[in-house]
Design an enzyme around this catalytic site. Sequence first.
Site, short mmCIF file in Angstrom:
data_model
loop_
_atom_site.label_atom_id
_atom_site.label_comp_id
_atom_site.label_asym_id
_atom_site.label_seq_id
_atom_site.Cartn_x
_atom_site.Cartn_y
_atom_site.Cartn_z
N GLU A 10 4.28 -21.61 -20.20
CA GLU A 10 4.66 -22.67 -19.28
C GLU A 10 6.07 -23.19 -19.53
O GLU A 10 6.75 -23.60 -18.60
CB GLU A 10 3.63 -23.81 -19.26
CG GLU A 10 3.45 -24.53 -20.55
CD GLU A 10 2.35 -25.59 -20.49
OE1 GLU A 10 2.06 -26.11 -19.42
OE2 GLU A 10 1.79 -25.89 -21.56
N ARG A 48 4.49 -36.15 -12.46
CA ARG A 48 3.38 -35.75 -11.60
C ARG A 48 3.82 -34.76 -10.52
O ARG A 48 2.97 -34.12 -9.87
CB ARG A 48 2.77 -36.98 -10.91
CG ARG A 48 2.16 -37.96 -11.88
CD ARG A 48 1.59 -39.14 -11.13
NE ARG A 48 0.49 -38.72 -10.28
CZ ARG A 48 -0.76 -38.67 -10.66
NH1 ARG A 48 -1.10 -39.02 -11.88
NH2 ARG A 48 -1.71 -38.27 -9.83
N GLU A 104 -3.49 -21.61 -27.26
CA GLU A 104 -2.64 -22.77 -26.92
C GLU A 104 -1.16 -22.44 -27.17
O GLU A 104 -0.29 -22.79 -26.37
CB GLU A 104 -3.10 -23.99 -27.73
CG GLU A 104 -2.19 -25.21 -27.68
CD GLU A 104 -2.03 -25.84 -26.30
OE1 GLU A 104 -2.64 -25.37 -25.33
OE2 GLU A 104 -1.22 -26.79 -26.21
N LYS A 132 1.87 -32.51 -13.85
CA LYS A 132 1.10 -32.99 -15.00
C LYS A 132 -0.37 -33.18 -14.67
O LYS A 132 -1.24 -32.80 -15.44
CB LYS A 132 1.72 -34.29 -15.48
CG LYS A 132 1.04 -34.91 -16.68
CD LYS A 132 1.64 -34.39 -17.95
CE LYS A 132 0.97 -34.90 -19.19
NZ LYS A 132 0.94 -33.85 -20.22
N HIS A 185 -10.19 -3.78 -30.55
CA HIS A 185 -10.98 -3.44 -29.36
C HIS A 185 -10.09 -3.31 -28.13
O HIS A 185 -10.60 -3.27 -27.01
CB HIS A 185 -12.06 -4.50 -29.13
CG HIS A 185 -13.02 -4.61 -30.27
ND1 HIS A 185 -13.98 -3.65 -30.52
CD2 HIS A 185 -13.13 -5.51 -31.25
CE1 HIS A 185 -14.66 -3.99 -31.61
NE2 HIS A 185 -14.16 -5.12 -32.07
N CYS A 190 1.83 -35.19 -7.18
CA CYS A 190 2.44 -36.30 -6.45
C CYS A 190 2.23 -37.64 -7.16
O CYS A 190 1.15 -37.96 -7.59
CB CYS A 190 1.92 -36.42 -5.02
SG CYS A 190 2.12 -34.95 -4.04
N LYS A 244 1.71 -22.60 -24.28
CA LYS A 244 2.95 -23.38 -24.38
C LYS A 244 4.16 -22.51 -24.06
O LYS A 244 5.08 -22.92 -23.36
CB LYS A 244 3.12 -23.97 -25.79
CG LYS A 244 2.16 -25.08 -26.15
CD LYS A 244 2.49 -26.44 -25.54
CE LYS A 244 1.74 -26.71 -24.28
NZ LYS A 244 0.44 -27.23 -24.29
N TRP A 254 4.68 -32.89 -5.32
CA TRP A 254 4.37 -31.55 -5.81
C TRP A 254 3.77 -30.84 -4.60
O TRP A 254 2.66 -31.16 -4.17
CB TRP A 254 3.36 -31.63 -6.96
CG TRP A 254 3.10 -30.31 -7.62
CD1 TRP A 254 3.83 -29.76 -8.63
CD2 TRP A 254 2.03 -29.41 -7.34
NE1 TRP A 254 3.28 -28.54 -8.98
CE2 TRP A 254 2.18 -28.30 -8.21
CE3 TRP A 254 0.97 -29.40 -6.43
CZ2 TRP A 254 1.31 -27.22 -8.20
CZ3 TRP A 254 0.10 -28.32 -6.42
CH2 TRP A 254 0.28 -27.24 -7.30
N ASN A 306 -0.93 -38.52 -1.54
CA ASN A 306 -1.18 -37.60 -2.65
C ASN A 306 -2.52 -36.95 -2.40
O ASN A 306 -3.51 -37.66 -2.18
CB ASN A 306 -1.20 -38.39 -3.97
CG ASN A 306 -1.73 -37.56 -5.13
OD1 ASN A 306 -1.56 -36.34 -5.15
ND2 ASN A 306 -2.36 -38.21 -6.09
N GLY A 307 -2.58 -35.62 -2.42
CA GLY A 307 -3.87 -34.94 -2.21
C GLY A 307 -3.75 -33.92 -1.10
O GLY A 307 -2.64 -33.48 -0.75
C1 F6R Z 1 -0.74 -27.50 -20.55
C2 F6R Z 1 -1.39 -28.62 -19.89
C3 F6R Z 1 -2.50 -28.32 -18.95
C4 F6R Z 1 -3.54 -29.45 -18.98
C5 F6R Z 1 -4.60 -29.21 -17.90
C6 F6R Z 1 -5.68 -30.28 -17.94
O1 F6R Z 1 0.25 -27.93 -21.43
O2 F6R Z 1 -1.01 -29.75 -20.07
O3 F6R Z 1 -3.07 -27.10 -19.20
O4 F6R Z 1 -4.13 -29.49 -20.25
O5 F6R Z 1 -4.00 -29.21 -16.64
O6 F6R Z 1 -5.13 -31.55 -17.72
P1 F6R Z 1 -5.95 -32.84 -18.09
O7 F6R Z 1 -6.09 -32.88 -19.58
O8 F6R Z 1 -5.16 -33.98 -17.57
O9 F6R Z 1 -7.30 -32.71 -17.43
#
Ligand code: F6R
Length: 617
Positions: free
Chosen positions: A493, A27, A486, A612, A509, A2, A490, A75, A102-103
């Site tokens: 997601e 967000r 990573e 985010k 293994h 949010c 990517k 969100w 938000n929350g």
């Molecule tokens: C993936 C991504 C998330 C963040 C995670 C932590 O692309 O962006 O996995 O890395 O939610 O977020 P922060 O860094 O804001 O604590």
Amino acid sequence: MCGIVGYVGPKSTVDVLLGGLRRLEYRGYDSAGVSVITESGLETRKKAGKLDNLVAEIDSHLLAESHIGIGHTRWATHGAPTDGNAHPHLGGSRSKLSLIHNGIIENFSELKAELLAVGTQFASDTDSEVAAHLIAREYDEHGDLLKSFRNVVNRLHGAFTILVIHEDQPDMVLAARRNAPLVIGLGHGENFLGSDVAAFVEHTKRAISVGQDEIVILRADSVEIIGFDGSTVTSEEFTVDWDATAASKGGWPSFMAKEIADQPQAVADTLMGRVDSEGRVSIPEMHGLSAEDIKNIDRIIIVACGTASYAGDIAKYGIEKWSRIPVQVELSHEFRYRNPIVTKNTLIVAISQSGETMDTLMATRYARDLGAKVLAICNTQGATLARESDATIYTHAGPEVAVASTKAFVAQITAGYLLGLYLAEVRQSTPIGELQRMGRELLRLPALVSDVIDSLIQPKELGMELSDAKSVLFLGRNVGFPVAMEGALKLKELAYIHAEGFAAGELKHGPIALIEEGQPVIVIVPSMRDDESLHPKVISNIQEIRARGAKVIAIAEEGDTEVSQWSEHVIFVPQTEPLFASILTVIPLQAFAMALAEAKGLDVDQPRNLAKSVTVE
Ligand code: F6R
């Protein structure tokens, strides 16, 4: 989770709110809404779906001129993403109060039962609406809005930033913050509120970060902050160090494309002022941790989530190697709830782009209570994590808007390596000549990252070619292992396909059973110049999977003459210190995932179900 924006001032409030929401949309983007107070009273527009749906709604049902308002992008937590559940929520029988949140209000069921018992009608399934009705009811009893607001926020449990406006008080926005972010933007004859500075940076760079359990009384010409207990609070102003253009696409097709291209600058800015031309590292921000504190550290625990945790996994290799301090990397949410061993000689390194990830905040608070020192690696000025840490190394990646992290990741790795070099120098655990050699190599990285960015055609073409793939596997060793994870994240997601990252040594293994004819496998190949001779081991792994039908795409260092014989495709990156290669090898993986997702017609900036900043546990 949010995004929240509030405004009081002479400008067109709807324009300010929609501009702020546009910048905060990363967000949360499953619904959006605004409330403003006009000559004829409170007016609200809200709509499920992306912000454009709200804009269309406002275009067809225009709002009259207004100079005060609040806006929200959601969100969903409680209640599906529908028009009704979108914020703002109205309170009271005459709906004169509007609230955004938000929350999560953890005790909402009990509060809702109390309201239902006195006949309150609810228009949504959200926890947030409860707070709107409680404040409105109390206000109707005694007519003091601030008192009602303060009484109610004191009754709420959980995490919340709440903003309220009331038709009877058309000059004032009230805001409260507990465990969720809130920043004030200070203008001339106007003031702003936002979940982060992106909400108002196009209007002002002067900001105040609101502390835990604080209430803001925002008017056009004044800002007052008090505690939940009514006490006066003094606050410190800071200047936002990036401008509005940094948070716009600037001609790129997506924020993600722009942020991938921003990476040389992100690395350069994170190094700036911290490594001199001789390669000597100094981190002035470390003053919260004395040389004595650093010498006493007997263990480092890196806490982070998602991509940030992979940055921690990579940094661990450098920190341990140079400082000889044992490092463990833990997912914040796992660390917090397993009764970990933490002492006053433990250094917690919390890595977070947003600095608002609730899991990471809870982990650091817990460790601090046990006596540990906390060092943050954070990208967001004024973030809660930075406020609550003994010292903060800011990654200067600039605002990261695309939900999938790219430039923040390479900046986090850079900061992690700077930290390792700095600790080693203070503890004299590695010869200074070697540390300075590393420092000088770090300074070469922005140019090398630029070279990688300039040759992303090949991974993009591969991404388009593999757009029908049902699964892609990633293999790596040493720092290539977190890069593999990573790369897989990517892809999951952005492209919604199954992807896994494995340690190449682990293959035999178990995971090798997944290999069948045509299975795409991306292998991060270590440098041929690596002291540990990992290169031949990974080449053997490639041969093992090739023999079982895998289609191998290798990411290897320029000059690797062997890898081409065993791979369908090789993407070369420039040579650097083997430990630093992760910063280069991850970039083709970002471009690959983005291209594959685009080829599937997906929105790479706002993947489904994600937000985010994850500000709830
Ligand atoms: C993936 C991504 C998330 C963040 C995670 C932590 O692309 O962006 O996995 O890395 O939610 O977020 P922060 O860094 O804001 O604590």
